[in-house]
Design a protein around this motif. Structure first.
Motif, PDB file in Angstrom:
ATOM      1  N   VAL A 214       0.839  -1.205   0.000  1.00 31.55           N
ATOM      2  CA  VAL A 214       0.000   0.000   0.000  1.00 31.55           C
ATOM      3  C   VAL A 214       0.873   1.253   0.000  1.00 31.55           C
ATOM      4  CG1 VAL A 214      -1.642   1.341   1.384  1.00 31.55           C
ATOM      5  CG2 VAL A 214      -1.990  -1.120   1.068  1.00 31.55           C
ATOM      6  N   ALA A 215       1.931   1.242   0.794  1.00 31.46           N
ATOM      7  CA  ALA A 215       2.823   2.400   0.879  1.00 31.46           C
ATOM      8  C   ALA A 215       3.519   2.671  -0.446  1.00 31.46           C
ATOM      9  CB  ALA A 215       3.849   2.192   1.982  1.00 31.46           C
ATOM     10  N   ALA A 216       3.707   1.621  -1.258  1.00 32.21           N
ATOM     11  CA  ALA A 216       4.373   1.782  -2.546  1.00 32.21           C
ATOM     12  C   ALA A 216       3.480   2.457  -3.580  1.00 32.21           C
ATOM     13  CB  ALA A 216       4.831   0.420  -3.070  1.00 32.21           C
ATOM     14  N   CYS A 217       2.192   2.532  -3.300  1.00 34.86           N
ATOM     15  CA  CYS A 217       1.261   3.188  -4.221  1.00 34.86           C
ATOM     16  C   CYS A 217       1.290   4.701  -3.988  1.00 34.86           C
ATOM     17  CB  CYS A 217      -0.159   2.666  -4.011  1.00 34.86           C
ATOM     18  SG  CYS A 217      -0.362   0.900  -4.335  1.00 34.86           S
ATOM     19  N   HIS A 218       1.225   5.465  -5.069  1.00 34.45           N
ATOM     20  CA  HIS A 218       1.235   6.919  -4.953  1.00 34.45           C
ATOM     21  C   HIS A 218      -0.159   7.481  -4.690  1.00 34.45           C
ATOM     22  CE1 HIS A 218       5.083   6.117  -6.864  1.00 34.45           C
ATOM     23  NE2 HIS A 218       5.472   7.311  -6.461  1.00 34.45           N
ATOM     24  N   ALA A 219      -1.132   6.615  -4.618  1.00 31.90           N
ATOM     25  CA  ALA A 219      -2.505   7.003  -4.301  1.00 31.90           C
ATOM     26  C   ALA A 219      -3.104   5.915  -3.427  1.00 31.90           C
ATOM     27  CB  ALA A 219      -3.329   7.162  -5.578  1.00 31.90           C
TER      28      ALA A 219
ATOM     29  N   LEU B  55      -1.476   8.049  -9.714  1.00 31.11           N
ATOM     30  CA  LEU B  55      -0.222   7.788 -10.405  1.00 31.11           C
ATOM     31  C   LEU B  55      -0.282   8.331 -11.824  1.00 31.11           C
ATOM     32  CD1 LEU B  55       0.338   4.113  -9.272  1.00 31.11           C
ATOM     33  CD2 LEU B  55       1.668   6.079  -8.559  1.00 31.11           C
ATOM     34  N   PRO B  56       0.862   8.468 -12.508  1.00 30.74           N
ATOM     35  CA  PRO B  56       0.850   8.895 -13.897  1.00 30.74           C
ATOM     36  C   PRO B  56      -0.122   8.053 -14.700  1.00 30.74           C
ATOM     37  CG  PRO B  56       3.088   8.838 -13.083  1.00 30.74           C
ATOM     38  CD  PRO B  56       2.225   8.270 -11.996  1.00 30.74           C
ATOM     39  N   GLY B  57      -0.918   8.696 -15.519  1.00 28.96           N
ATOM     40  CA  GLY B  57      -1.981   8.003 -16.234  1.00 28.96           C
ATOM     41  C   GLY B  57      -3.328   8.375 -15.645  1.00 28.96           C
ATOM     42  N   GLY B  58      -3.334   8.927 -14.434  1.00 29.47           N
ATOM     43  CA  GLY B  58      -4.557   9.470 -13.862  1.00 29.47           C
ATOM     44  C   GLY B  58      -5.597   8.475 -13.447  1.00 29.47           C
ATOM     45  N   ARG B  59      -5.230   7.245 -13.114  1.00 27.33           N
ATOM     46  CA  ARG B  59      -6.214   6.242 -12.737  1.00 27.33           C
ATOM     47  C   ARG B  59      -5.898   5.699 -11.345  1.00 27.33           C
ATOM     48  NH1 ARG B  59      -8.849   4.572 -17.201  1.00 27.33           N
ATOM     49  NH2 ARG B  59     -10.527   4.257 -15.701  1.00 27.33           N
ATOM     50  N   PRO B  60      -6.943   5.326 -10.575  1.00 28.62           N
ATOM     51  CA  PRO B  60      -6.700   4.740  -9.252  1.00 28.62           C
ATOM     52  C   PRO B  60      -5.860   3.476  -9.351  1.00 28.62           C
ATOM     53  CG  PRO B  60      -9.015   5.320  -9.540  1.00 28.62           C
ATOM     54  CD  PRO B  60      -8.366   5.464 -10.882  1.00 28.62           C
ATOM     55  N   ALA B  61      -5.109   3.212  -8.291  1.00 26.22           N
ATOM     56  CA  ALA B  61      -4.235   2.041  -8.259  1.00 26.22           C
ATOM     57  C   ALA B  61      -4.958   0.862  -7.612  1.00 26.22           C
ATOM     58  CB  ALA B  61      -2.964   2.352  -7.490  1.00 26.22           C
ATOM     59  N   ALA B  62      -4.430  -0.332  -7.873  1.00 35.33           N
ATOM     60  CA  ALA B  62      -4.920  -1.553  -7.228  1.00 35.33           C
ATOM     61  C   ALA B  62      -3.736  -2.250  -6.583  1.00 35.33           C
ATOM     62  CB  ALA B  62      -5.588  -2.478  -8.236  1.00 35.33           C
ATOM     63  N   ALA B  63      -3.955  -2.778  -5.372  1.00 38.62           N
ATOM     64  CA  ALA B  63      -2.909  -3.545  -4.695  1.00 38.62           C
ATOM     65  C   ALA B  63      -3.478  -4.884  -4.271  1.00 38.62           C
ATOM     66  CB  ALA B  63      -2.406  -2.784  -3.473  1.00 38.62           C
TER      67      ALA B  63
END
Length: 223
Positions: A54-59, A215-223
């Motif tokens: 989770v910490a590795a995600c920019h969002a 993150l770059p690309g403007g989309r939510p991240a998934a972990a």
């Protein structure tokens, strides 16, 4: 987060689909699994693994978990929901005690035998049972204020308490996938991916990307 005696490799179809739609994805191995099979699984080490992902995600990401990974994702959300945009859980709709606990053990064996994973790592099942001993998923579920999705295969033996999950969290978004068993993402990858993308789109609409520090690309991240 993957299930018992499998690895992050079970998410191959999901990782490809999400990245094709511009969503950053992080898939990791839990202790005792995959590239970390030499380690011992504990609840603390598993939660630390999730926290690092989770910490590795920019969002704040959508945290996705199947089976053991689902229970651990729910436990993590109960402690750190402020770090998440939402949670999607699969194959973990039973309180693990008595016969349901044995059903969970058998489901883990079936998945690893079917997918050809796991090797000689049966000790991790004992570690898993220890890590989840006394854990009440309903208590954490009741406390969540982030969006939560529940995706279960219609033939999953671990749907015994699905109705209790619905009662614990009235806003719970429940999807039952016809023809799928415990490993719903592998049995019905197209439908599972569709539900996963819909959840991410919902978060994108609810929380503009500027607010989520996407993150770059403007989309939510998934972990």
């Amino acid at each position: 987060m993957h299930g018992t005696r499998t690895s992050s490799a079970i998410w191959t179809a999901q990782v490809a689909a999400l990245r094709a739609h511009g969503h950053p994805v992080t898939a990791v191995d839990l202790p005792g699994h995959g590239e970390r099979r030499g380690e011992r699984l504990t609840r603390a080490s598993a939660l630390a693994t999730i926290d690092a992902a989770v910490a590795a995600c920019h969002a704040p990401p959508l945290l996705v978990g199947l089976s053991l990974g689902g229970y651990l994702s729910l436990a993590y959300a109960g402690l750190h929901q402020d770090r998440l945009a939402g949670v999607l859980l699969a194959g973990c709709s039973t309180q693990l005690r008595g016969k349901p606990l044995l059903a969970y053990r058998d489901a883990a064996h079936h998945v690893t035998r079917t997918l050809g994973t796991g090797g000689g790592t049966w000790h991790v099942v004992t570690d898993m049972l220890t890590a989840l001993a006394g854990y009440s998923p309903l208590a954490d579920l009741r406390a969540l204020r982030v969006p939560v999705w529940l995706v279960n295969g219609a033939r999953d033996p671990l749907r015994l308490d699905e109705w209790r999950y619905r009662r614990a969290l009235p806003d719970l978004r429940v999807h039952v996938v016809a023809g799928a068993g415990h490993d719903v993402n592998s049995h019905r990858p197209v439908e599972f991916n569709r539900l996963l993308l819909a959840a991410l789109h919902s978060l994108d609409v609810q929380h503009p990307v500027g607010h989520l520090r996407a993150l770059p690309g403007g989309r939510p991240a998934a972990a």
